[in-house]
Design an enzyme around this catalytic site. Sequence first.
Site, short mmCIF file in Angstrom:
data_model
loop_
_atom_site.label_atom_id
_atom_site.label_comp_id
_atom_site.label_asym_id
_atom_site.label_seq_id
_atom_site.Cartn_x
_atom_site.Cartn_y
_atom_site.Cartn_z
N TYR A 67 0.81 -1.08 0.00
CA TYR A 67 0.02 -0.07 0.05
C TYR A 67 1.02 1.25 0.04
O TYR A 67 1.29 1.64 0.94
CB TYR A 67 -0.96 -0.13 1.27
CG TYR A 67 -2.09 -1.03 1.21
CD1 TYR A 67 -2.33 -1.65 0.27
CD2 TYR A 67 -2.67 -0.97 2.55
CE1 TYR A 67 -3.22 -2.70 0.08
CE2 TYR A 67 -3.84 -1.96 2.45
CZ TYR A 67 -4.00 -2.91 1.53
OH TYR A 67 -5.28 -3.79 1.43
N PHE A 217 -14.22 -3.87 0.86
CA PHE A 217 -15.00 -3.37 -0.27
C PHE A 217 -16.40 -3.32 0.46
O PHE A 217 -17.53 -3.49 -0.30
CB PHE A 217 -14.92 -3.77 -1.60
CG PHE A 217 -13.63 -3.77 -2.16
CD1 PHE A 217 -13.07 -2.43 -2.25
CD2 PHE A 217 -13.34 -4.86 -2.93
CE1 PHE A 217 -11.61 -2.43 -2.76
CE2 PHE A 217 -11.89 -4.59 -3.53
CZ PHE A 217 -10.96 -3.40 -3.45
N GLY A 221 -18.36 -1.95 -2.50
CA GLY A 221 -19.08 -2.90 -3.05
C GLY A 221 -18.58 -3.08 -4.71
O GLY A 221 -17.17 -3.21 -4.72
#
Length: 301
Positions: A67, A217, A221
């Site tokens: 990340y 998520f 989504g």
Amino acid sequence: MSAAAAAGTWKLGDLEVNRIGYGAMRLTGNGMMGNSDGTPIDRDAAIGLLHRAFEQGVDHIDTAAFYFSPLRSANELINRALASWRGDVAVVTKVGPARDPSGKWLPVARPDQLRGQVEENLRQLGRDCLDVVNLRAGGPRTASIAEHFGALAELREAGLVRHLGLSAVLPEHVAEAQTIAPVVCVQNSYGLDWRRADANGLVDLCGEQGIAFVPFFAVSGLRREAAAGQEQDARVQSVARAHHATPAQVRLAWTLHRGPHVLAIPGTRNPAHLAENIAAGALRLTEEELALLDKPDESTA
């Protein structure tokens, strides 16, 4: 009681954490692809955001060495924030995927390369032992994770890792891993619009075995790493209006209602959204509202 404690707690092995945590992926840019074309996030603002999360009771952070974006690393920011924080915060990282310094994705690590990834996380986070390491070995299509998970189990025995988890797996992967070493958490994509972990029984399996299920998520989504957009789901809009809540809060609340072993790790760079996400842990949905949310969204049919 802190805001993050309103949803209750769960244990990652011997580490008891509030069920509302924080995902650090967005802290350095918009998603894992980085933010090479944008202005790097202000370092002091990022550390201040993490401190705000801690002050509101967040004691569980999800991160990874991959990340990062130009000039910023999620692990480095977390390290800085924790250096000036006196409370206990469980840091959960993951290994398997890798990027070179320019950000280019590399092949998934071989079992013999995992020690190097673990040591890189240790250096970046300023730790002698990692609280939890999730193996993300290649996704649900991976036939076997035994060699990779076995390599991490050896690092656990060596004292470099306290607890082990899995990411992007199927129920059979959990069963395979459990024969090698205890699994304390499973991190998969899951939310109101993406419920494969319900269809294959993974969410329930984790609950039965006392394993934390940690969706990513859960708010975005199917948009995944894309920037947040206007809520299109009429069911979510209706429930949000009834509670004077935001659609994101409803989506998080729905996820948390799935079981006491389900954690949440929403990520944001916005302090107001951070407070809203944490407050979602106190949102209690009725049986009728849960039933409504479980129905197909007729507005998009």
